[in-house]
Design a protein around this motif. Structure first.
Motif, PDB file in Angstrom:
ATOM      1  N   GLY A  87      -4.603   0.109  -4.093  1.00  0.00           N
ATOM      2  CA  GLY A  87      -4.786   0.704  -2.555  1.00  0.00           C
ATOM      3  C   GLY A  87      -6.084   0.634  -1.747  1.00  0.00           C
ATOM      4  O   GLY A  87      -5.878   0.299  -0.900  1.00  0.00           O
TER       5      GLY A  87
ATOM      6  N   ALA B 142      -5.295  -3.323  -1.310  1.00  0.00           N
ATOM      7  CA  ALA B 142      -3.919  -3.719   0.285  1.00  0.00           C
ATOM      8  C   ALA B 142      -4.288  -3.114   0.784  1.00  0.00           C
ATOM      9  O   ALA B 142      -3.774  -4.036   2.443  1.00  0.00           O
ATOM     10  N   ALA B 143      -4.476  -2.140   1.873  1.00  0.00           N
ATOM     11  CA  ALA B 143      -4.920  -1.547   2.770  1.00  0.00           C
ATOM     12  C   ALA B 143      -5.907  -2.537   3.492  1.00  0.00           C
ATOM     13  O   ALA B 143      -5.785  -2.903   4.871  1.00  0.00           O
TER      14      ALA B 143
ATOM     15  N   ARG C 118      -6.888   3.547   5.391  1.00  0.00           N
ATOM     16  CA  ARG C 118      -6.235   4.018   4.728  1.00  0.00           C
ATOM     17  C   ARG C 118      -4.638   4.452   5.344  1.00  0.00           C
ATOM     18  O   ARG C 118      -3.740   4.978   5.470  1.00  0.00           O
TER      19      ARG C 118
ATOM     20  N   LYS D 239       2.406   3.381  -2.959  1.00  0.00           N
ATOM     21  CA  LYS D 239       1.447   4.868  -2.717  1.00  0.00           C
ATOM     22  C   LYS D 239       2.283   6.180  -3.239  1.00  0.00           C
ATOM     23  O   LYS D 239       1.665   6.780  -3.756  1.00  0.00           O
TER      24      LYS D 239
ATOM     25  N   TYR E 132       0.666  -0.846   0.158  1.00  0.00           N
ATOM     26  CA  TYR E 132       0.072  -0.290  -0.096  1.00  0.00           C
ATOM     27  C   TYR E 132       0.872   1.360   0.192  1.00  0.00           C
ATOM     28  O   TYR E 132       0.897   2.333  -1.147  1.00  0.00           O
TER      29      TYR E 132
END
Length: 542
Positions: free
Chosen positions: A424, A427-428, A481, A383, A379
């Motif tokens: 994202g 994955a979070a 997040r 990112k 993540y």
């Protein structure tokens, strides 16, 4: 006189890409110091003008789809520029694709990760089939008979391009086809069907929205079997030499990653074999996904290192307002901040490679750490890559915006790893689920982070905050997040505090963990040892 060229930066060629202090220290720390000689050989080639020209040409002349030959026969082949094959041959010959599986000495996956990191700084697109071949072995081992048949070819160091029966080749490469147009990351919505044929094989019929590297020799494919969503091994060419019924409909016109062919394909009763058990396709292919997620982190770390090396090199040689850019306070702050981000990404990727290496050899604690830390790093590191690439490009000014600098290619490539193998949000959520599903994963993660306890008060406070943020299950997904960002940052900071020079660790904790954080690069607080930090990005000419 109007054509005299002055104040232009010399090309960054003839250097050893592996002369990277953070990488070398991490390789030694994770038990692969035996590979440093191989890394120097590969790093010297990676820094050569010849290799950099391969990277340029492979992107300047992207792959071309040939659906039919001149006579009207369906061939479904993709043509690549010769530079692509040069890049691939080096990667395979140096074992980036699968050597740890064939030679599983302690540290083998760490050595392979470091090689992938070094060679990816030449060109990123060809890393896709290399990564998937590496990852495919983990999934194939769910069916030992298939692994015994295919592993010798998948782990061979012979690059042998072309569609021929696997038995007639010196080595083969593997691809993957999971996502469909109606589902994306929701692979359980897949509609591709798998019909048992009674002889141990299945007929696969359906449409895949993304097929990675369609000129590979064999693919792991998800399809709905009678027992549910299942994983299959689908070869491009059947043992009798006939082409399997895999039709390439088109190549995707992508933002970046342009040297690599990503295709939309249809299967018309293509022959495949079951990997694992029917109905357990996600659990089977997740082994491959986790390995490619590691490569997402490695690829993003490699891009950061390439970007900041170019930025420091440019600023060292370019003069403005009477002095070198690298001597001007604000530029020095930006460069140092970029170095910190790169160092943290490199430390994390090597720690994860070490955890992978030890987990594969049976260390359950390292396996538990990897389940949480890998998703968190996927993540956060991925990112951070686009912003890092943009800032590195900006350090070159207008020259960085021009294709000849290769920085636009880096920038276009930078979002990919954040999308590939789960964007994202996916994955979070995987981080949160990992911690909630098995308390051992949570304990292993914070046990690792707590090894730095007491060394930096800012890190201690951030760890307490990260633990507290997990205490309210009702708010976890909404705040996912923010929570995972903090989890990833304390993981990075703990590694730097324990292993990096004090200047690096102190500046990272001050700029990433304290309340007074800058949202843009170049916001390091007064007192940071900029000389020591920037020195970590210096190049060593071969």
């Amino acid at each position: 006189m109007t054509h005299d060229v002055t104040n232009q930066v010399p090309p960054l060629t003839g250097h050893d890409v592996s002369a990277d202090p953070g990488m070398v220290e991490g390789v030694r720390r994770e038990g692969a110091d035996w590979a440093l000689g191989e890394l120097r050989t590969l790093g010297t080639l990676a820094g050569s003008a010849r290799a950099q020209e391969w990277g340029r040409l492979a992107n300047e002349y992207p792959p071309v789809l040939r659906t039919h030959d001149r006579y009207g026969n369906r061939v479904d082949e993709v043509e690549f520029h010769p530079a692509w094959h040069e890049l691939m041959a080096v990667a395979v010959e140096h074992g980036l694709h699968a050597t740890p599986w064939a030679s599983p000495r302690p540290g083998a996956h760490v050595a392979r990760a470091a090689k992938f990191y070094v060679w990816s700084q030449v060109e990123a697109g060809h890393g896709c089939p290399i990564s998937m071949t590496y990852a495919s072995v983990a999934a194939l081992r769910h069916t030992p008979a298939l692994a015994a048949e295919w592993e010798p070819l998948l782990t061979s160091r012979g690059y042998d391009f072309g569609l021929r029966p696997a038995a007639a080749k010196r080595g083969v490469l593997a691809g993957m086809a999971m996502t469909e147009k109606q589902g994306g990351s929701d692979v359980r919505a897949n509609t591709t069907r798998a019909e048992p044929l009674g002889d141990g094989t299945y007929a696969i019929t359906g449409h895949k929205w993304f097929n990675s590297a369609p000129m590979c020799d064999v693919f792991l494919v998800l399809a709905q079997a009678p027992g549910g969503l299942s994983c299959f091994l689908l070869p491009r060419v059947l043992p009798d030499g006939s082409r399997n019924a895999m039709r390439i409909m088109r190549l995707k016109d992508k933002l970046g990653n342009r040297s690599n062919a990503s295709a939309e394909v249809e299967y018309e009763r293509a022959v495949a074999r079951l990997v694992g058990e029917e109905g357990r396709g996600v659990r089977t292919i997740i082994e491959m996904v986790n390995m490619t997620r590691l490569d997402c982190v490695i690829g993003s770390a490699a891009g950061m290192r390439y970007g900041v090396t170019q930025a420091v090199h440019h600023a060292t040689h370019r003069r403005a307002f009477g002095e070198a850019l690298a001597e001007q306070p604000l530029m020095r702050n930006v460069l140092a901040d970029l170095v910190l981000e790169s160092e943290a990404a490199t430390a994390v990727m090597l720690r994860l490679a070490g955890a992978t290496d030890r987990a594969i050899r049976g260390d359950t604690g390292e396996g538990a750490l990897r389940r949480t830390a890998l998703a968190a790093a996927k993540y956060w590191v991925c990112k951070r890559a686009p912003a890092h690439a943009a800032e590195s490009l900006e350090c070159l000014g207008g020259n960085g915006y021009v294709e000849e600098s290769q920085m636009p290619r880096l920038f276009r490539e930078s979002p990919l790893n954040g999308i590939w193998e789960g964007s994202g949000n996916v994955a979070a959520l995987d981080v949160l689920r990992s911690m909630a599903k098995d308390p051992d994963n949570l304990d292993a993660f914070f046990g690792e982070v707590d090894l730095a306890k007491g060394a930096d008060s800012r890190l201690d406070a951030a760890v307490r905050e990260a633990k507290d943020s997990l205490a309210d299950p009702a708010a976890l997904e909404h705040r996912g997040r923010r929570i995972v960002e903090r989890v990833a940052l304390v993981f990075q900071a703990s590694l730097l505090v324990r292993h990096s020079p004090p200047a690096v660790a102190d500046a990272f904790c001050a700029s990433r963990l304290s309340p007074d954080r800058s949202l843009a690069y170049g916001g390091l607080p007064p007192g940071a040892d900029l000389d020591a930090i920037i020195g970590r990005a210096g190049v060593r000419f071969a």
